[in-house]
Design an enzyme around this catalytic site. Structure first.
Site, PDB file in Angstrom:
ATOM      1  CD  GLU A  36      55.061  16.642  31.312  1.00 44.70           C
ATOM      2  OE1 GLU A  36      56.180  17.421  31.337  1.00 44.70           O
ATOM      3  OE2 GLU A  36      53.964  16.847  31.382  1.00 44.70           O
ATOM      4  NE  ARG A 262      66.689  23.305  28.368  1.00 45.46           N
ATOM      5  CZ  ARG A 262      65.342  22.623  28.892  1.00 45.46           C
ATOM      6  NH1 ARG A 262      65.053  22.181  29.970  1.00 45.46           N
ATOM      7  NH2 ARG A 262      65.016  21.950  27.702  1.00 45.46           N
ATOM      8  CE  LYS A 272      59.871  17.396  26.811  1.00 45.05           C
ATOM      9  NZ  LYS A 272      59.469  16.087  27.526  1.00 45.05           N
TER      10      LYS A 272
END
Ligand code: ATP
Ligand code: MG
Length: 558
Positions: A36, A262, A272
């Site tokens: 994104e 992850r 982020k």
């Protein structure tokens, strides 16, 4: 089994190999990396990039780069550009053009209409609070929305009106009609579309409704013919919805979603949202501040693409989460740089040395190897003059036992040069040592002295024929091993106040006046340092410390 990788096998690779062997998978393997564009990529993303591009490479397939751009308010072109730059820099080539989920907004809209027509989606007017109340909890089933049984024609009309801007932000949403009693909350009539009056970086003002991630993602994957949609574990519970969407629309294919853990790294954060706070609140200078765990920050710090890829390989791909020691990342860069980094000398805390028996106007040019183990890297010229600098810490007046450096009336070798002996200490009015008078031994260039033994070898530069530089000495950004884990305090409370120490006016050997911008140097005895091109634009010569020389990772593990 066709494809074999030189790298360690991971479970996803094995799974695909099995499917190919059993004839369950035929044709190309197509993956995608779907960031994104709401921030810069970090080391966690590198794992996903290496995995997605790596799987495609292993099976002779393709990997797309697709921006998952359904939140226009948080996204922008700067992030898109940075992400493209970082993926390329890591050494990967995406198939065809860059793609955007927003390329599919028309198709996604049509699939929503298809769901409405099939009685599988409805327009709902519950407020956000009502909706969360109706949703139930992990223990309690949800309740059906009073709008759930709206007739198809009315849903179609309202959805069109939503698109045409007849309602305000948040007034209505389109929801999938699945099961309000499902134990999986993601299946309790999830939202598919919401109203957002926001200009989009790709589609401008064309839309005032935007599809949700969970609706967009499976459709985008299907539109691109993705065969394996690899994502992180938090999406495991969303997989039933991913599959529901693809089963209920007339999409071109049904990609398989596979989840992996992850990557978390200690002494930093990999989110982020948190990294953005560090930038926005001025805790760091920018997204590419060399202390950031971003790809761009690591690049500026001197990390190489090879070292990051090796690190991701070392970490591996699995289902179990966990935190990786940043020491492992540092190990990967040291290993890479040890064999490749050109050597140079830089004196961080300059102390002047005058060679009393060396002629004032004489200069000798010494040839030192660029890399002691790799003659193909050639030689560099290092001037030897009467006045030199050594590091203040390489001299003590009263040496401890086994002192390996300079002391009064003791001798050391200057790396690649002669042996010298300290004869006199010069002080300023405050008593601070400002200069050493030494005698050099002209018979010691490349040979041992006769009749005495120097203490050790230290680095040096010419005082009159060297360059001035500034050094950013970077350390870990956080003092806390897991800054996220503290429930009492904000993660920024755990920032390391000494994550950046700036050394000004250090003296670097002449060859560093025109530094390489492609690879860090090993400054002898100090560590690895990378030329900061951007910071050097002001006319100062700036180097960033990539990593120290000492490797503690893996110690005590045999
Ligand atoms: P963040 O929490 O940092 O915002 P994200 O998952 O929201 O991360 P995306 O841009 O959606 O960021 O991520 C793109 C891809 O990278 C996704 O497939 C995601 O699963 C993967 N990814 C993100 N963070 C990590 C991580 N720490 N380890 C491995 N993969 C990751
Ligand atoms: Mg995300």
């Amino acid at each position: 089994m066709s494809a074999q990788s030189k790298k360690a096998h991971n479970f996803i690779q094995s799974l695909i190999e099995d499917a190919i062997a059993k004839g369950e998978h035929t044709g190309k393997v197509v993956t995608r990396f779907p960031p994104e564009p709401n921030g810069y990529l970090h080391i966690g993303h590198a794992k996903s990039i290496c995995l997605n591009f790596g799987i495609a490479e292993t099976f002779g397939g393709e990997c797309n780069l697709r921006f998952d751009d359904t939140n226009p308010e948080k996204e922008n072109q700067e992030y898109i550009d940075a992400i493209k730059r970082d993926v390329s820099w890591l050494g990967y080539e995406w198939a065809g053009d860059v793609r955007y989920a927003s390329d599919y907004f028309d198709a996604i809209y049509d699939f929503a209409v298809e769901l409405i027509e099939k009685g599988k989606a409805y327009v709902c007017a519950l407020t956000a609070e009502e909706m969360s109340e109706y949703r139930g909890s992990l223990r309690e089933p949800g309740k059906n929305s009073p709008y759930r049984d709206r007739p198809v024609a009315e849903n179609l009309q309202l959805f069109r009106d939503m698109r045409d801007g007849k309602f305000a932000n948040g007034e209505l949403v389109l929801r999938a009609k699945i099961d309000m009693a499902s134990p999986n909350i993601n299946l309790r009539d999830p939202i598919l579309y919401r109203i957002r009056y926001a200009s989009h970086h790709q589609t401008g003002d064309k839309w005032c409704i935007y599809p949700m991630y969970d609706f967009t993602h499976p459709i985008s994957d299907a539109m691109e013919g993705i065969t394996h949609s690899l994502c992180t574990l938090e999406f495991e519970d969303h997989r039933p919805l991913y599959d529901w969407v693809l089963e209920n629309i007339s999409g071109p294919c049904h990609p398989r979603q596979i989840e992996f853990a992850r990557l978390n790294l200690n002494y930093t954060v990999t989110s982020k949202r948190k990294l953005k706070r560090l930038v926005d609140e001025g805790f760091v200078d920018s997204w590419d501040d060399p202390r950031m765990p971003t790809i761009s920050g690591m690049r500026r710090r001197g990390y190489t693409p090879e070292s990051i890829r090796t690190f991701c390989d070392m970490v591996g791909v699995n289902k179990a989460g966990g935190t990786v020691d940043v020491g492992m990342l540092e190990h990967a860069i040291r290993e890479d740089l040890n064999t490749r980094a050109p050597r140079a000398m830089c004196v961080m805390r300059p102390l002047k040395v005058t060679l009393t028996n060396y002629p004032e106007d004489k200069t000798e040019t010494l040839e030192l190897p660029v890399h002691p183990q790799d003659p193909t890297m050639g030689a560099r010229e290092v001037p030897w003059t009467r006045e030199l600098y050594i590091d203040r810490e390489d001299f003590v007046e009263e040496p401890p036992r086994k002192w390996k450096r300079l002391a009064p009336d003791q001798a050391v070798r200057l790396r690649g040069g002669y042996v010298m002996t300290c004869r006199q200490i010069i002080r300023d009015d405050s008593g601070q040592i400002v200069e050493l008078k030494c005698e050099y031994d002209p018979a010691t260039l490349g040979v041992n002295p006769e009749g005495y033994k120097p203490n050790g070898v230290i680095h040096w530069v010419s005082a009159t024929d060297s360059v001035e530089a500034d050094i950013n000495v970077y350390d870990r950004l956080f003092l806390h091993e897991n800054p996220d884990s503290d429930r009492e305090r904000d993660f920024t409370d755990h920032l390391n106040p000494e994550s950046l120490v700036r050394l000004e006016k250090v003296r670097a050997e002449k060859s560093l006046g025109h530094p390489r911008a492609d690879l860090p140097y090993q400054f002898e005895r100090e560590g690895y340092f990378f030329f900061d091109e951007a910071a050097s634009e002001s006319g100062r010569l700036v180097f960033n410390r990539t990593v120290t020389l000492r490797d503690s990772w893996g110690q005590g593990k045999g």
